[in-house]
Design a protein around this motif. Structure first.
Motif, PDB file in Angstrom:
ATOM      1  N   PRO A  11       0.811  -1.227   0.000  1.00 64.54           N
ATOM      2  CA  PRO A  11       0.000   0.000   0.000  1.00 64.54           C
ATOM      3  C   PRO A  11       0.846   1.281   0.000  1.00 64.54           C
ATOM      4  CG  PRO A  11      -0.887  -1.582   1.572  1.00 64.54           C
ATOM      5  CD  PRO A  11       0.428  -2.130   1.105  1.00 64.54           C
ATOM      6  N   LEU A  12       1.998   1.260   0.662  1.00 62.96           N
ATOM      7  CA  LEU A  12       2.858   2.451   0.648  1.00 62.96           C
ATOM      8  C   LEU A  12       3.521   2.644  -0.711  1.00 62.96           C
ATOM      9  CD1 LEU A  12       4.601   2.491   4.142  1.00 62.96           C
ATOM     10  CD2 LEU A  12       2.779   3.972   3.305  1.00 62.96           C
ATOM     11  N   VAL A  13       3.903   1.564  -1.344  1.00 64.20           N
ATOM     12  CA  VAL A  13       4.484   1.661  -2.684  1.00 64.20           C
ATOM     13  C   VAL A  13       3.438   2.199  -3.663  1.00 64.20           C
ATOM     14  CG1 VAL A  13       5.475   0.367  -4.617  1.00 64.20           C
ATOM     15  CG2 VAL A  13       6.186  -0.148  -2.272  1.00 64.20           C
ATOM     16  N   GLN A  14       2.217   1.711  -3.552  1.00 66.27           N
ATOM     17  CA  GLN A  14       1.146   2.199  -4.427  1.00 66.27           C
ATOM     18  C   GLN A  14       0.889   3.690  -4.192  1.00 66.27           C
ATOM     19  OE1 GLN A  14      -1.982  -0.526  -3.402  1.00 66.27           O
ATOM     20  NE2 GLN A  14      -1.012  -2.236  -4.464  1.00 66.27           N
TER      21      GLN A  14
END
Length: 78
Positions: A11-14
């Protein structure tokens, strides 16, 4: 400049990838650098404010409060 490898949850990469593009950052590195610089600046300002408060205490520049709730209620009411 040193290299740093990061492993982030999906989710952080997205989220990071959504910040990169024509209306955002040039690349992931730029986005992460901006966040870290902002964090550093805020931390430095907070440390400075804490030191200012400690210096004021050392100089005897403070107010004794007997009723904390009343004092808090009065904050911002000049």
């Amino acid at each position: 400049m040193a290299d740093l490898a990061l492993t982030l949850p999906d989710p952080l990469v997205q989220f990071l990838d959504r910040q990169v593009g024509p209306n955002g950052f040039v690349d992931r590195q730029s986005a992460i650098e901006a966040v870290l610089m902002d964090w550093r600046d805020k931390t430095e300002r907070l440390q400075s404010m804490i030191q200012e408060g400690l210096d004021a205490l050392d100089a005897g520049d403070y107010e004794e409060v007997q009723d904390i709730e009343a004092w808090l209620d009065g904050l911002g009411r000049d």
